[in-house]
Motif scaffolding. Structure first.
Motif, PDB file in Angstrom:
ATOM      1  N   LEU A  94      16.744  36.790  -3.429  1.00  0.00           N
ATOM      2  CA  LEU A  94      16.155  35.602  -2.804  1.00  0.00           C
ATOM      3  C   LEU A  94      16.839  34.309  -3.218  1.00  0.00           C
ATOM      4  CD1 LEU A  94      12.404  36.666  -3.073  1.00  0.00           C
ATOM      5  CD2 LEU A  94      13.896  36.789  -1.067  1.00  0.00           C
ATOM      6  N   GLY A  95      17.813  34.394  -4.125  1.00  0.00           N
ATOM      7  CA  GLY A  95      18.565  33.194  -4.513  1.00  0.00           C
ATOM      8  C   GLY A  95      17.762  32.190  -5.302  1.00  0.00           C
ATOM      9  N   LEU A  96      16.668  32.627  -5.896  1.00  0.00           N
ATOM     10  CA  LEU A  96      15.848  31.727  -6.717  1.00  0.00           C
ATOM     11  C   LEU A  96      16.206  31.956  -8.186  1.00  0.00           C
ATOM     12  CD1 LEU A  96      12.440  32.180  -4.853  1.00  0.00           C
ATOM     13  CD2 LEU A  96      14.038  30.255  -4.683  1.00  0.00           C
ATOM     14  N   THR A  97      17.117  31.125  -8.697  1.00  0.00           N
ATOM     15  CA  THR A  97      17.632  31.352 -10.050  1.00  0.00           C
ATOM     16  C   THR A  97      16.931  30.490 -11.097  1.00  0.00           C
ATOM     17  OG1 THR A  97      19.398  29.768  -9.656  1.00  0.00           O
ATOM     18  CG2 THR A  97      19.907  32.085  -9.240  1.00  0.00           C
ATOM     19  N   GLY A  98      15.810  29.887 -10.727  1.00  0.00           N
ATOM     20  CA  GLY A  98      15.077  29.079 -11.709  1.00  0.00           C
ATOM     21  C   GLY A  98      14.482  29.929 -12.818  1.00  0.00           C
ATOM     22  N   ALA A  99      13.992  31.115 -12.484  1.00  0.00           N
ATOM     23  CA  ALA A  99      13.517  32.047 -13.514  1.00  0.00           C
ATOM     24  C   ALA A  99      14.742  32.629 -14.202  1.00  0.00           C
ATOM     25  CB  ALA A  99      12.669  33.146 -12.895  1.00  0.00           C
ATOM     26  N   THR A 114       4.974  36.938  -0.365  1.00  0.00           N
ATOM     27  CA  THR A 114       4.927  35.492  -0.150  1.00  0.00           C
ATOM     28  C   THR A 114       5.470  34.821  -1.393  1.00  0.00           C
ATOM     29  OG1 THR A 114       2.934  35.790   1.162  1.00  0.00           O
ATOM     30  CG2 THR A 114       3.424  33.562   0.422  1.00  0.00           C
ATOM     31  N   VAL A 115       6.486  33.993  -1.209  1.00  0.00           N
ATOM     32  CA  VAL A 115       7.085  33.305  -2.352  1.00  0.00           C
ATOM     33  C   VAL A 115       6.938  31.811  -2.147  1.00  0.00           C
ATOM     34  CG1 VAL A 115       9.169  32.930  -3.711  1.00  0.00           C
ATOM     35  CG2 VAL A 115       8.710  35.193  -2.752  1.00  0.00           C
ATOM     36  N   ASN A 116       6.256  31.178  -3.075  1.00  0.00           N
ATOM     37  CA  ASN A 116       5.998  29.740  -2.998  1.00  0.00           C
ATOM     38  C   ASN A 116       5.433  29.346  -1.630  1.00  0.00           C
ATOM     39  OD1 ASN A 116       6.953  29.413  -5.629  1.00  0.00           O
ATOM     40  ND2 ASN A 116       9.070  29.285  -4.900  1.00  0.00           N
ATOM     41  N   GLY A 117       4.539  30.201  -1.132  1.00  0.00           N
ATOM     42  CA  GLY A 117       3.827  29.886   0.101  1.00  0.00           C
ATOM     43  C   GLY A 117       4.513  30.339   1.370  1.00  0.00           C
ATOM     44  N   GLU A 157      10.547  27.000  -8.568  1.00  0.00           N
ATOM     45  CA  GLU A 157      11.075  26.282  -7.405  1.00  0.00           C
ATOM     46  C   GLU A 157       9.965  25.725  -6.523  1.00  0.00           C
ATOM     47  OE1 GLU A 157      12.306  29.190  -8.468  1.00  0.00           O
ATOM     48  OE2 GLU A 157      14.492  29.051  -8.579  1.00  0.00           O
ATOM     49  N   GLY A 158       8.747  26.258  -6.672  1.00  0.00           N
ATOM     50  CA  GLY A 158       7.645  25.777  -5.848  1.00  0.00           C
ATOM     51  C   GLY A 158       6.750  24.771  -6.548  1.00  0.00           C
ATOM     52  N   MET A 159       7.148  24.346  -7.733  1.00  0.00           N
ATOM     53  CA  MET A 159       6.231  23.513  -8.525  1.00  0.00           C
ATOM     54  C   MET A 159       6.221  22.052  -8.056  1.00  0.00           C
ATOM     55  SD  MET A 159       5.835  23.807 -12.560  1.00  0.00           S
ATOM     56  CE  MET A 159       4.759  22.786 -13.520  1.00  0.00           C
ATOM     57  N   ALA A 160       7.370  21.499  -7.786  1.00  0.00           N
ATOM     58  CA  ALA A 160       7.407  20.136  -7.228  1.00  0.00           C
ATOM     59  C   ALA A 160       7.024  20.240  -5.758  1.00  0.00           C
ATOM     60  CB  ALA A 160       8.794  19.542  -7.377  1.00  0.00           C
TER      61      ALA A 160
END
Lengths: 762, 161, 286
Positions: free
Chosen positions: B33-38, B9-12, B78-81
């Motif tokens: 997963l294309g999440l490049t924020g980290a 589960t990623v960001n819910g 990416e899930g913070m806002a």
């Protein structure tokens, strides 16, 4: 805590400049959306990897890549044979000139490897795993050679010579044998021998510093694509897309017109991203493979193969009269250049005595090649090193004279009209005001606790101007897009938007700052030398003024009045023709809405070569506490004052000062390149390189002095580099106060401090 | 090299991907997963730029193997806002100019949120030590610490309101 | 191309079987192993994740003492109030391993079996006279912590063996421990020297049992019996502390490297031992 001490300002009331709006790129950067070098991908891209030398100095006997090429999934292998063998040619890249041959040889070794980590071959493959397996299949036969790391051994006549074609420049008699000494710099004023003979007090010491890295958190990264028609696309994290374009063209023998470089968001540079390492290799691999190639450095690569700044050995001697007038100085600076010439020793010579009005001095600098990574610019290149030596000596002089260290500096301070040690005459400088701010600060008057010491040091940096382009495009709703060619390394989008908004008379939120690729905006020198807010900011303001002229002309046409009768005030055109009192002001939005009827889209571009960047001065005050049983040091209080000309966005000016202080404190206390006996770097990682972490530092107080620079529309001076100049000596002088012993070698690590303490006791 | 199918589960939201056994969570987030924020600043757990939450614990995603997160909850920057609204920490980072280049910012925000979730009223020293694993080379940490302390005060007020 | 497999056994016996092959490597918190994998220093063909084994993660009280799952993260140890009360030194040693992020993963088992002479988690465990429960192809055995590491990166574990848990003895009323280390920065460094001290006092504040263990000053962490003995039989006066310091320094056999000189390490070990002893003494309720 920060405070601003303002001089009476010449400017009219400012509405935007000097305020603290939220940066325009802020939301992208706090949500993870901002796209940095490694965050970009091209369809069909391959992974590029570099094989690096395990030797500090060796001849490359042969490279056999046949087993790598045979591995399924390997699409290309390149070595120096895939790059043109360039002739020696100097190229002025902005802050400093580079020799294109050396640049090329640093990107990919040819014939010899000159340091541990020097690139010898590169592969492109379908995955990282295949690429790494391919590297292990490349057989390089080396003939190792004796190596030399430190600057003084490298200057010795029996040192292993890195370049048999290199003869020292700058000597009265040109040498007949090659050596590692690339160049001697010399600057003399007055009669230094006579002045020393007449001096009442003389101090003298030898100082050493170690190579340190810029330490940006984002490793170098790029993606490059070579199309079949010879057109190239490069996406990369650098301090200048035009610099990347030029260097790639030169190193690969291409036409500049065939390369387009798009700047990624940049995750820190501090001068370290003013040159290329990966981009030419990625392009060569793309050409060889027919696919886009992505390359990302590891942290180990960054330490081993990208430019640190010099380690140095220095000698400083100062002579003064008993009233504190410094009458004589000799300064000798020996700087490690790394594998190719071009240490920042020239700038170090120019800045070493720049804060002092001294009648007699001799400054000599030596640029020396060593088997270490080629040095790159690091924030005020050279100046912090020289300042460490000179400011330590000035501190000792104050002690010997029994003078307050600030009073001594005030007595000898350069002022408007003083001829600087490096030539020009200072004008509009805010140095004595900055000294006074520290002298009068609460911090300077506060008491110290046991085992604590206090140090003062000052610093200088030229700041530069140079070539910039800015374009402003007005949208039909009256909002403005501001396009420049300078990567935003620390918040410059905010200052560009603010200066445009101030000039146009619109809210800053109505301005969208953009950074163009090399085909979308005119040439701009890279982001460096603290030039962007000054030079590019000037271009932005001039472009806004051009837009305003256009708007006035359009309003004049609509109102059928002369241009002289249209003024631009608070974001709108106003008719001041007494014959036409009925003409109501027209806002930018209103004018923009009817631009189609008044001559088409509203847009302006300005190119300039900005001159007259105001030099900057900083005065730092550091309190530290030493654990006398372990030598461990804590910085307990720090205040930095600086003449900033005019703070466009004060928060980011404070941030520049605080960041420079933190880097300088790291340099002073723990950071250093450590090499083993074979010349291999032993601490090529954040773990043992030891940059300051959050718990290592207190709050960093700033005092901004605003002595406006008349050459800039709002008075701005460069601010980013000055703050790293004083901290090394401020910390060392505080250490002298805390332990009673002068430590003249950096870093002041716990073992060194304890040894100094024990030396005193024993 | 056979890949492993991972369900997490990623960001819910449920997320699935294929990982080679040696792949790190960081690489899985960024490349699969294309999440490049980290971000990867070091790959050795020394810079914190890759910080994420794993089952409610702050970790360096470069020090976690992707197969280890099977069945786990991962939270990233990416899930913070939420719902188009910045988290108070994100807002305070902007107001205090607590970022310059912004590269360390996602990791710092994730780490700071973990701090305030666990310790709503940290001292400055506690905040500094908690965040010591997040290197920032631009700011000297001053404005970061101020932003965190200010956000903590606001969040406490929100809770009691 | 070498193959790599990932296994996450749920029982100790299954794990021991998975670890039987020479190319296997146990994975606990992973904060050392992943760095070594990336650097190419280890090239296993199978990684055996120990965290899914029952009992490998978590802290439980047993017979008045504590049992710590070897793969339990430092963060979990720090949140266990009972453990922190009884063995604050062990917990602070574990909590000094790396950043908050590393604390979310790193375990005492991994810290020990990685074999670093500078492991922060180890000296306090040794000073506590903790034992390890080892599971392997020949069943279980329980040994003192100090018998595991035999040299830098080397352990006495045979192929297929791994540390399942640590066992801590029951604690008398007036007893406590402390761990101190010296690093150049305030966080994120490897110890230049580290000292764990474990004390038991009588009602009058006299030290009845004392154990001192040192890290980063020899090829392995060491129990310095003479240092402990120097503290027993009285209160912590200057003479006893000086004798302990001297014993600690005499036991140091450090190297000089990028993190510190041998002379410096030796000197610091003495200073830290005195400071740690005073903290432990204070905590024990003297």
């Amino acid at each position: 805590m920060s405070e601003t001490l303002d001089k009476p300002a010449a400017q009219a009331t400012l509405n935007v400049v000097g305020t603290r709006p939220i940066r325009p790129d802020g939301a992208d950067k706090v949500t993870g959306r901002a796209t940095y070098g490694a965050d970009y991908n091209m369809p069909g891209q391959l992974v590029g990897r570099i094989l690096r030398s395990p030797h500090a100095h060796a001849r490359i006997v042969s490279i056999d890549a046949s087993r790598a090429r045979a591995l399924p999934g390997v699409k290309a292998v390149v070595t120096s044979a895939d790059f043109p063998d360039l002739a020696s040619e100097m190229h002025d890249g902005g802050e400093a000139a580079s020799n294109l041959r050396d640049l090329s040889l640093n990107v990919m070794a040819r014939g010899k490897v000159l340091y541990d980590g020097h690139a010898v071959a590169a592969v492109a493959a379908v995955s990282a795993a295949v690429a790494e397996e391919a590297l292990s299949r490349i057989k390089v036969i080396y003939e190792t050679l004796p190596h030399v790391i430190d600057v003084e051994p490298a200057m010795s006549p029996d040192a292993p010579v890195l370049h048999d074609y290199m003869f020292t420049e700058g000597l009265e008699t040109p040498p007949t044998v090659a050596s590692n000494i690339a160049k001697r710099h010399k600057n003399v004023r007055g009669d230094v021998d006579a002045a020393f003979a007449a001096a009442d007090v003389i101090v003298e010491d030898r100082y050493t510093t170690q190579a340190v890295h810029q330490g940006y958190i984002e490793p170098q990264a790029c993606v490059a694509a070579w199309a079949e028609d010879g057109r190239c696309e490069v996406w990369s994290s650098s301090q200048g897309q035009f610099m990347v374009r030029t260097y790639c063209a030169k190193i690969l023998g291409l036409e500049i017109s065939d390369i387009r470089v798009t700047p990624a968001e940049i995750g820190g540079g501090f001068g370290g991203k003013t040159t290329v390492y990966l981009e030419p290799i990625a392009l060569a691999l793309s050409r060889a493979s027919g696919h886009p190639v992505k390359m990302v450095m590891t942290r180990e690569d960054v330490f081993r193969a990208t430019g640190p700044t010099s380690g140095a050995v220095m000698h400083v001697k100062l002579g003064a009269l008993s009233d504190g007038t410094i009458t004589a100085a000799t300064v000798e600076l020996k700087f490690q250049a790394g594998a190719f010439p071009g240490s920042p020793v020239g700038a170090a010579c120019m800045t070493a005595l720049a804060c002092y009005d001294i009648a007699n001095f001799t400054i000599v600098g030596w640029d020396v090649v060593t088997n270490t990574p080629k040095t790159a610019a690091y924030r005020a290149p050279g100046a912090p090193i020289a300042a460490f030596a000179v400011e330590s000596a000035v501190d000792d002089l104050a002690r010997k004279l029994g003078m307050d260290p600030i009073a001594l500096r005030e007595k000898n301070a350069v002022r408007d009209g003083t001829k600087a040690s490096y030539g020009p005459t200072f004008q509009n400088i805010g140095y004595v005001e900055t000294l006074a701010a520290i002298r009068d600060s609460d911090h300077y008057k506060s008491p110290l606790k046991p085992n604590q010491g206090r140090g003062v040091a000052v610093g200088f940096w030229f700041n530069i101007g140079g070539e910039s382009t800015a374009a402003i495009h007005i949208s039909e709703d009256g909002s403005a897009a501001v396009v420049t060619g300078n990567p935003d390394i620390g918040g410059s989008r905010a200052s560009m938007a603010m200066m445009a908004a101030e000039t146009l008379g619109v809210p800053v939120e109505r301005v969208r700052p953009m950074i163009g690729d090399t085909a979308s905006i005119g040439y701009s020198m890279l982001t460096g030398g603290s030039r962007t807010t000054f030079a590019t900011g000037m271009a932005v303001v001039q472009a806004a003024e051009k837009v305003i002229l256009d708007l006035r002309q359009r309003a004049a046409k609509l109102w059928e009045v002369s241009l002289d009768h249209v003024v631009w005030r608070m974001g709108q055109a106003e008719c001041i023709d007494p014959a036409k009192p009925e003409k109501k002001p027209m806002t930018l939005a209103a004018l923009a809405a009817q631009s189609g009827r008044t001559g088409g889209p509203i847009s302006a571009q300005v190119t300039l070569n900005a001159q007259g960047a105001g030099p900057g001065f900083g005065v730092h005050l550091c309190d530290l506490e030493v654990d006398p049983e372990t030598g461990h040091t804590s910085i307990v209080r720090y205040t930095a004052a600086q003449d900033v000309g005019r703070a466009i966005h004060p928060s980011y000016v404070e941030g520049q000062i605080q960041g420079g202080v933190a880097q300088g404190v790291g340099w002073a206390l723990n950071e250093a390149y450590i090499f083993d006996r074979d010349g291999r770097m032993e601490n090529a990682g954040f773990l043992d390189y030891r940059m300051p972490v959050a718990s290592d530092l207190p709050m960093l107080d700033t005092i901004m002095i605003e002595v406006p620079n008349p050459r800039h529309p709002f008075g701005a001076k460069g601010v980013g580099e000055v703050p790293i100049v004083p901290p090394l000596a401020a910390v060392a002088n505080a250490m002298r106060g805390a332990i009673g012993v002068r430590m003249s070698s950096l870093p002041l690590s716990p073992p060194a401090v304890l040894a100094a303490l024990d030396g005193k006791g024993g | 090299m056979s890949k492993i199918h991972i369900t997490t589960t990623v960001n819910g939201d449920p997320a699935e991907f294929l990982a080679s056994p040696g792949m790190t969570l960081l690489d899985a987030l960024r490349d699969e997963l294309g999440l490049t924020g980290a971000k990867e600043g070091c790959g050795s757990g020394d810079c914190g730029a890759c910080s994420v939450m794993l089952d409610g614990r702050l970790v360096c995603s470069c020090l976690v193997l992707a197969p280890e997160v099977e069945g786990c909850r991962v939270e990233t920057i990416e899930g913070m806002a939420q719902g188009g609204q910045l988290h108070p920490l994100q807002q305070k980072f902007l107001e205090h100019a607590a970022l310059q280049c912004g590269f360390c910012t996602p990791g710092l925000l994730v780490a700071a949120k973990a701090l305030l979730d666990a310790h709503p009223d940290p001292t400055e020293v506690e905040a500094r030590y908690w965040l010591a694993g997040n290197l920032c080379r631009c700011t000297g940490y001053d404005k970061i610490i101020r932003a965190v302390m200010d956000a903590a005060a606001d969040l406490r007020q929100e809770r009691t309101a | 191309m070498p193959e790599l497999a990932y296994l996450a056994p749920s029982s100790p016996e299954e794990a021991a079987r998975a670890l039987a092959s020479a190319g296997s490597r146990p994975l606990s918190g992973g904060t050392d192993l992943l760095v070594q994998l990336r650097a190419g220093r280890v090239k296993p063909d199978v990684i055996v994740d120990l965290k899914k084994i029952a009992g490998a993660v978590g802290v439980r009280e047993e017979n008045g003492g504590f049992v710590i799952g070897a793969a339990t993260s430092g963060a979990v140890l720090g949140e266990h109030a009972g453990l922190v009360r009884a063995w604050p030194g062990i917990v602070e040693g574990a909590n000094l391993i790396g950043s908050t992020q590393v604390q979310g993963r790193a375990s005492l088992g991994g810290n020990l079996c990685n074999g670093s002479p500078a492991a922060d988690g180890v000296p306090a465990l040794i000073a506590a006279r903790a034992t390890c429960v080892i599971v392997g192809p020949n069943g279980r055995r329980e040994v003192p912590v100090e018998s595991i590491v035999t040299g830098p990166g080397k352990t006495s574990l045979v192929q297929g063996e791994f540390v399942l848990e640590f066992r801590l003895p029951a604690r008398p009323a007036r007893a406590s421990d402390a761990y101190l280390r010296l690093i150049p920065r305030t966080e994120m460094d490897i110890a230049v020297a580290g000292v764990g001290v474990n004390l038991v006092l009588d009602a009058g504040g006299v030290v009845t049992h004392a154990h001192v263990a040192i890290g980063a000053v020899a090829p392995t962490a060491l129990l310095v019996a003479s240092a402990g003995a120097a503290l027993v039989g009285g209160k912590l006066d200057d003479a006893r502390l000086a004798a302990m310091e001297a014993a600690v320094r005499a036991a140091c056999k450090p190297i000089s490297d990028k993190r510190g000189t041998a002379e410096y390490r030796t000197k610091i070990a003495g200073v830290l031992s005195r400071r740690a002893a005073l903290i432990a003494y204070d905590r024990a309720g003297a």
